[in-house]
Design an enzyme around this catalytic site. Sequence first.
Site, PDB file in Angstrom:
ATOM      1  N   SER A 195       0.789  -1.222   0.000  1.00 45.71           N
ATOM      2  CA  SER A 195       0.000   0.000   0.000  1.00 45.71           C
ATOM      3  C   SER A 195       0.823   1.274   0.000  1.00 45.71           C
ATOM      4  O   SER A 195       0.349   2.314  -0.455  1.00 45.71           O
ATOM      5  CB  SER A 195      -0.940   0.004   1.205  1.00 45.71           C
ATOM      6  OG  SER A 195      -0.215  -0.033   2.417  1.00 45.71           O
ATOM      7  N   HIS A 223      -5.708  -3.869  -0.928  1.00 49.07           N
ATOM      8  CA  HIS A 223      -5.475  -2.754  -1.853  1.00 49.07           C
ATOM      9  C   HIS A 223      -5.587  -3.196  -3.308  1.00 49.07           C
ATOM     10  O   HIS A 223      -4.936  -2.626  -4.192  1.00 49.07           O
ATOM     11  CB  HIS A 223      -4.118  -2.118  -1.562  1.00 49.07           C
ATOM     12  CG  HIS A 223      -4.044  -1.510  -0.203  1.00 49.07           C
ATOM     13  ND1 HIS A 223      -3.611  -2.212   0.898  1.00 49.07           N
ATOM     14  CD2 HIS A 223      -4.391  -0.276   0.251  1.00 49.07           C
ATOM     15  CE1 HIS A 223      -3.679  -1.440   1.958  1.00 49.07           C
ATOM     16  NE2 HIS A 223      -4.137  -0.268   1.595  1.00 49.07           N
ATOM     17  N   LYS A 254     -12.877  -0.741   1.918  1.00 47.74           N
ATOM     18  CA  LYS A 254     -12.372   0.161   0.875  1.00 47.74           C
ATOM     19  C   LYS A 254     -13.321   0.118  -0.321  1.00 47.74           C
ATOM     20  O   LYS A 254     -14.352   0.769  -0.312  1.00 47.74           O
ATOM     21  CB  LYS A 254     -10.936  -0.205   0.514  1.00 47.74           C
ATOM     22  CG  LYS A 254      -9.954   0.054   1.656  1.00 47.74           C
ATOM     23  CD  LYS A 254      -8.532  -0.236   1.254  1.00 47.74           C
ATOM     24  CE  LYS A 254      -7.551   0.189   2.339  1.00 47.74           C
ATOM     25  NZ  LYS A 254      -7.680  -0.602   3.587  1.00 47.74           N
TER      26      LYS A 254
END
Length: 408
Positions: A195, A223, A254
């Site tokens: 990340s 991610h 996310k």
Amino acid sequence: MSLGKAARNLVTPARGVLRSSAAALNRSYAAVAEARAVLENELDTIRAAGTWKGERIITSKQGPQISVDGSRGSNCYYICNSYHFEIVFKEQQNLTSKDLHKNLEQKLAQFHEREDCILYASCFDANAGLFEVLLGPDDAVLSDELNHASIIDGIRLCRAKRLRYKHMDLNDLEIKLKEAQSSRMRLVVTDGVFSMDGDVAPLQGICDLAEQYGAMVFIDECHATGFLGSRGRGTDELLGVMDRVHIVNSTLGKALGGAAGGYTVGPKPLIDLLRQRSRPYLFSNSLPPPVVGCATKAVELLLASNEIAQSMTAKTMRFRNNMTKAGFTIAGSAHPICPVMLGDARLASVMADDMLKFGVYVIGFSYPVVPKGKARIRVQISAAHTDEDIDRCVDAFIQTGRKHGVVS
């Protein structure tokens, strides 16, 4: 014995106790004062270095445009699809289905093309719960040296032999695999995407070595899930190894709704064992139904269409190409995490503050979050951003960069 004499007998030893307690209290105060001085000195050092991380209060709902400390501007800090009207609608519904959580687990297993799935309160919990259950003292875990902190903490909880290989270094991984050949099971552990730099793990080479030396492969996809790969399945889809990666941990916090939650997908026997033995799963509450409903809708959207994943690719390249053309150095490769490399910690902090004046919310990262001399401003492109948002962000970087002599 008279009452007065009895009282004197009680008071006399009490005075000694009080004197003793007072001395101990003074030592305690001195220790606290010394600690306070050490802490305040460290805080002063951080301020003097220009790396103080002030908290910014978001005073509006999440989306491509947010209000921060009374100012309105573009949100370029986190990948999030929670803006989508269908997800918002789902959140507002009366979510009373008793199999809501199981339905999400089934859809996540389908999405990742794995046998089964288990939900956690966060991916940190998923990483904390996996290794202790899967690996014992007769096993070995081989971990990339730059893996996420939650992976490191999770590995610490297990009793397996631990071998750390150099970041994305296949030669070093092979050396460690040879060292681990006497172990009962071997598990190679890596972030799919790292990340801080946007680096994509060399999964094809990792899978080749794992197969050569009889190891399993685990990836953390926090991610990558929802936007990397042609259908948004993640790093393993991007690199064509979905059938060669055995266990995937990821997040709902996310791209899949932007709220909370994490999960593990993998072989059904592993998932069954996690339900029986994984402490973060057993000793935590299940996810709130509105969170589950939003995440379910996000997964359904991704299962139905690859439009979001493809738009992310186009938007990412628009930002990266325009920033590179302007003279900035962007780390990583073709990933929505776009670290604008600056090197100097104070510069990263000051530039991030100046960007907010242009209506763009970004954060400067410096040591100890990243190595010394590797300070950067991390930008994350989301599906919510329009081309106009991206261009406005680039223009703000150019103006701020010129002010501080980063670009001409």
